[in-house]
Design an enzyme around this catalytic site. Structure first.
Site, PDB file in Angstrom:
ATOM      1  N   GLN A  33      -9.982 -40.966  71.034  1.00  0.00           N
ATOM      2  CA  GLN A  33     -10.815 -40.393  72.007  1.00  0.00           C
ATOM      3  C   GLN A  33     -11.615 -41.464  72.377  1.00  0.00           C
ATOM      4  O   GLN A  33     -11.724 -42.716  71.029  1.00  0.00           O
ATOM      5  CB  GLN A  33     -11.647 -39.236  70.900  1.00  0.00           C
ATOM      6  CG  GLN A  33     -12.699 -38.385  71.108  1.00  0.00           C
ATOM      7  CD  GLN A  33     -13.168 -37.590  70.708  1.00  0.00           C
ATOM      8  OE1 GLN A  33     -12.174 -36.728  70.324  1.00  0.00           O
ATOM      9  NE2 GLN A  33     -14.513 -37.428  70.836  1.00  0.00           N
TER      10      GLN A  33
ATOM     11  N   ASN B  37     -15.779 -42.033  73.077  1.00  0.00           N
ATOM     12  CA  ASN B  37     -17.755 -41.337  72.608  1.00  0.00           C
ATOM     13  C   ASN B  37     -18.441 -42.622  73.396  1.00  0.00           C
ATOM     14  O   ASN B  37     -17.995 -43.599  73.688  1.00  0.00           O
ATOM     15  CB  ASN B  37     -17.973 -40.991  71.678  1.00  0.00           C
ATOM     16  CG  ASN B  37     -16.664 -40.294  70.921  1.00  0.00           C
ATOM     17  OD1 ASN B  37     -16.147 -39.016  71.564  1.00  0.00           O
ATOM     18  ND2 ASN B  37     -16.621 -40.302  69.763  1.00  0.00           N
TER      19      ASN B  37
ATOM     20  N   HIS C 234     -22.615 -40.036  59.022  1.00  0.00           N
ATOM     21  CA  HIS C 234     -21.577 -38.393  59.728  1.00  0.00           C
ATOM     22  C   HIS C 234     -19.648 -38.926  59.522  1.00  0.00           C
ATOM     23  O   HIS C 234     -19.951 -40.311  59.456  1.00  0.00           O
ATOM     24  CB  HIS C 234     -21.933 -37.851  61.326  1.00  0.00           C
ATOM     25  CG  HIS C 234     -23.166 -37.976  61.817  1.00  0.00           C
ATOM     26  ND1 HIS C 234     -22.964 -37.540  63.386  1.00  0.00           N
ATOM     27  CD2 HIS C 234     -23.964 -37.395  61.160  1.00  0.00           C
ATOM     28  CE1 HIS C 234     -24.706 -37.341  63.102  1.00  0.00           C
ATOM     29  NE2 HIS C 234     -25.471 -37.005  62.373  1.00  0.00           N
TER      30      HIS C 234
ATOM     31  N   LYS D 236     -13.545 -45.944  63.598  1.00  0.00           N
ATOM     32  CA  LYS D 236     -13.885 -46.077  64.333  1.00  0.00           C
ATOM     33  C   LYS D 236     -14.094 -47.146  64.782  1.00  0.00           C
ATOM     34  O   LYS D 236     -14.636 -48.313  64.037  1.00  0.00           O
ATOM     35  CB  LYS D 236     -15.195 -45.124  64.189  1.00  0.00           C
ATOM     36  CG  LYS D 236     -15.346 -43.372  64.573  1.00  0.00           C
ATOM     37  CD  LYS D 236     -17.052 -42.981  63.860  1.00  0.00           C
ATOM     38  CE  LYS D 236     -16.261 -41.767  63.448  1.00  0.00           C
ATOM     39  NZ  LYS D 236     -17.661 -41.285  62.712  1.00  0.00           N
TER      40      LYS D 236
ATOM     41  N   HIS E 101     -20.614 -43.180  58.848  1.00  0.00           N
ATOM     42  CA  HIS E 101     -21.264 -43.164  59.724  1.00  0.00           C
ATOM     43  C   HIS E 101     -22.454 -43.220  60.430  1.00  0.00           C
ATOM     44  O   HIS E 101     -22.285 -42.300  60.656  1.00  0.00           O
ATOM     45  CB  HIS E 101     -20.481 -43.561  61.518  1.00  0.00           C
ATOM     46  CG  HIS E 101     -20.879 -45.272  62.633  1.00  0.00           C
ATOM     47  ND1 HIS E 101     -20.827 -44.207  63.627  1.00  0.00           N
ATOM     48  CD2 HIS E 101     -21.208 -46.455  62.625  1.00  0.00           C
ATOM     49  CE1 HIS E 101     -21.211 -45.145  64.558  1.00  0.00           C
ATOM     50  NE2 HIS E 101     -21.353 -45.948  63.771  1.00  0.00           N
TER      51      HIS E 101
ATOM     52  N   TYR F  53     -18.046 -45.570  71.551  1.00  0.00           N
ATOM     53  CA  TYR F  53     -17.036 -46.427  70.190  1.00  0.00           C
ATOM     54  C   TYR F  53     -15.225 -45.201  70.964  1.00  0.00           C
ATOM     55  O   TYR F  53     -15.372 -43.626  71.148  1.00  0.00           O
ATOM     56  CB  TYR F  53     -17.566 -45.256  68.899  1.00  0.00           C
ATOM     57  CG  TYR F  53     -17.804 -44.318  69.323  1.00  0.00           C
ATOM     58  CD1 TYR F  53     -19.427 -43.786  69.468  1.00  0.00           C
ATOM     59  CD2 TYR F  53     -17.676 -43.317  68.391  1.00  0.00           C
ATOM     60  CE1 TYR F  53     -19.673 -42.721  69.449  1.00  0.00           C
ATOM     61  CE2 TYR F  53     -17.865 -42.280  67.943  1.00  0.00           C
ATOM     62  CZ  TYR F  53     -18.870 -41.533  69.029  1.00  0.00           C
ATOM     63  OH  TYR F  53     -20.125 -40.808  68.468  1.00  0.00           O
TER      64      TYR F  53
ATOM     65  N   ASP G 188     -28.757 -34.109  61.160  1.00  0.00           N
ATOM     66  CA  ASP G 188     -29.722 -34.785  61.020  1.00  0.00           C
ATOM     67  C   ASP G 188     -30.680 -34.992  59.727  1.00  0.00           C
ATOM     68  O   ASP G 188     -31.139 -35.360  58.820  1.00  0.00           O
ATOM     69  CB  ASP G 188     -29.359 -36.093  61.540  1.00  0.00           C
ATOM     70  CG  ASP G 188     -27.916 -36.806  62.089  1.00  0.00           C
ATOM     71  OD1 ASP G 188     -28.015 -37.281  63.251  1.00  0.00           O
ATOM     72  OD2 ASP G 188     -26.770 -36.106  61.776  1.00  0.00           O
TER      73      ASP G 188
HETATM   74  C1  LIG Z   1     -19.245 -36.324  68.195  1.00  0.00           C
HETATM   75  C2  LIG Z   1     -18.744 -35.219  69.198  1.00  0.00           C
HETATM   76  C3  LIG Z   1     -19.816 -33.996  69.455  1.00  0.00           C
HETATM   77  N1  LIG Z   1     -19.648 -33.052  70.324  1.00  0.00           N
HETATM   78  C4  LIG Z   1     -20.600 -32.049  71.030  1.00  0.00           C
HETATM   79  C5  LIG Z   1     -21.105 -31.463  69.474  1.00  0.00           C
HETATM   80  C6  LIG Z   1     -22.584 -31.814  70.183  1.00  0.00           C
HETATM   81  O1  LIG Z   1     -22.580 -30.562  70.865  1.00  0.00           O
HETATM   82  C7  LIG Z   1     -22.991 -32.429  71.345  1.00  0.00           C
HETATM   83  C8  LIG Z   1     -23.793 -34.058  70.166  1.00  0.00           C
HETATM   84  O2  LIG Z   1     -23.804 -33.981  69.033  1.00  0.00           O
HETATM   85  P1  LIG Z   1     -24.174 -34.605  67.837  1.00  0.00           P
HETATM   86  O3  LIG Z   1     -25.238 -34.232  67.920  1.00  0.00           O
HETATM   87  O4  LIG Z   1     -22.951 -34.677  66.437  1.00  0.00           O
HETATM   88  O5  LIG Z   1     -23.571 -36.058  68.589  1.00  0.00           O
HETATM   89  P2  LIG Z   1     -24.338 -37.499  67.502  1.00  0.00           P
HETATM   90  O6  LIG Z   1     -25.188 -37.522  66.453  1.00  0.00           O
HETATM   91  O7  LIG Z   1     -23.830 -38.692  68.359  1.00  0.00           O
HETATM   92  O8  LIG Z   1     -22.799 -37.427  66.479  1.00  0.00           O
HETATM   93  C9  LIG Z   1     -22.163 -38.967  66.188  1.00  0.00           C
HETATM   94  O9  LIG Z   1     -23.218 -39.055  65.561  1.00  0.00           O
HETATM   95  C10 LIG Z   1     -21.846 -40.592  64.760  1.00  0.00           C
HETATM   96  C11 LIG Z   1     -23.264 -41.713  65.142  1.00  0.00           C
HETATM   97  C12 LIG Z   1     -20.806 -40.937  64.289  1.00  0.00           C
HETATM   98  O10 LIG Z   1     -20.224 -41.589  64.376  1.00  0.00           O
HETATM   99  C13 LIG Z   1     -19.667 -39.286  64.921  1.00  0.00           C
HETATM  100  O11 LIG Z   1     -19.170 -40.076  66.022  1.00  0.00           O
HETATM  101  C14 LIG Z   1     -20.720 -38.567  65.545  1.00  0.00           C
HETATM  102  O12 LIG Z   1     -20.969 -37.017  64.524  1.00  0.00           O
HETATM  103  O13 LIG Z   1     -21.811 -33.524  70.812  1.00  0.00           O
HETATM  104  C15 LIG Z   1     -18.597 -33.624  70.843  1.00  0.00           C
HETATM  105  O14 LIG Z   1     -18.155 -32.598  72.128  1.00  0.00           O
HETATM  106  N2  LIG Z   1     -17.347 -34.270  70.752  1.00  0.00           N
HETATM  107  C16 LIG Z   1     -17.701 -35.720  69.699  1.00  0.00           C
HETATM  108  O15 LIG Z   1     -17.209 -36.091  69.479  1.00  0.00           O
END
Ligand SMILES: Cc1cn([C@H]2C[C@H](O)[C@@H](COP(=O)(O)OP(=O)(O)O[C@H]3O[C@H](C)C(=O)[C@H](O)[C@H]3O)O2)c(=O)[nH]c1=O
Length: 182
Positions: free
Chosen positions: A47, A49, A62, A72, A119, A132, A169
């Site tokens: 994947q 991102n 996370h 990652k 991370h 990533y 968070d």
């Molecule tokens: C991570 C992820 C999220 N999503 C969706 C879920 C939520 O609706 C939206 C935002 O997700 P989130 O707020 O969890 O995104 P981040 O806060 O950037 O999360 C990431 O932040 C830190 C830096 C990390 O290392 C992880 O990869 C990941 O947890 O994207 C997806 O559809 N697929 C995904 O792989």
């Protein structure tokens, strides 16, 4: 590509060879053979991102639990972040310790963070675009969060004000030995 093992040796800082000319630049952002030689691991990424954040946004800390634990390979294509990995492997001599590096569109550096780590990053430029690769697919039921400011981990975030956090968070889940890696 140059590779530097950090204070937690399984976390590797990669600096690609950049070919500049009067048109601009070219570099290989991923090469499986060079990655394996630099990190000593043979991984399959499943994947990609891409997130964009404004200054002061902090995403993390996370991770996903097994069997969905993610390695990652992270980088910044525009702007700058302070990127952090926390060792959650209970048998590791650096369990509960963290390492951090500045990743930017300018330095083009990448961090390899194996499965078993939490991370996160904080944005230190006006905006930052963060890309990533992960070794396992997104599995929200397996996702866990640790408070960015957990005192038992003590990350020295380069913050000049309170970070901008997602509601998830901002919950401030404390670091405990539960939900870590064997
Ligand atoms: C991570 C992820 C999220 N999503 C969706 C879920 C939520 O609706 C939206 C935002 O997700 P989130 O707020 O969890 O995104 P981040 O806060 O950037 O999360 C990431 O932040 C830190 C830096 C990390 O290392 C992880 O990869 C990941 O947890 O994207 C997806 O559809 N697929 C995904 O792989």
């Amino acid at each position: 590509m140059q590779a530097q093992r950090l204070a937690i040796p399984d976390v590797v800082l990669l600096t690609p060879k950049v070919f500049g000319d009067d048109r601009g630049f070219f570099f290989e952002s991923f090469n499986a053979e060079k990655f394996a030689a630099a990190t000593g691991v043979d991984v399959q990424f499943v994947q990609d991102n891409h997130s964009k954040s404004q200054r002061g946004v902090l995403r993390g800390l996370h991770y996903q639990l097994p069997p969905n634990a993610q390695g990652k390979l992270v980088r910044v294509v525009q702007g700058e972040v302070f990127d952090v990995a926390v060792d959650l492997r209970r048998n590791s001599p650096t369990f509960g310790k963290w390492v951090g590096e500045i990743l930017s569109g300018e330095n083009k550096r990448q961090l390899w963070i194996p499965a078993g780590f939490a991370h996160g990053f904080v944005v230190t430029s006006d905006t930052a675009e963060f890309l990533y690769k992960t070794t396992a697919l997104y599995a929200p039921s397996a996702e866990r969060c640790i408070a960015w400011d957990d005192p038992d981990i003590g990350v020295a975030w380069p913050l000049t004000a309170a970070p901008l956090l997602s509601p998830k968070d901002a919950e401030g889940v404390a670091f405990t030995v539960a939900d870590t890696f064997a």
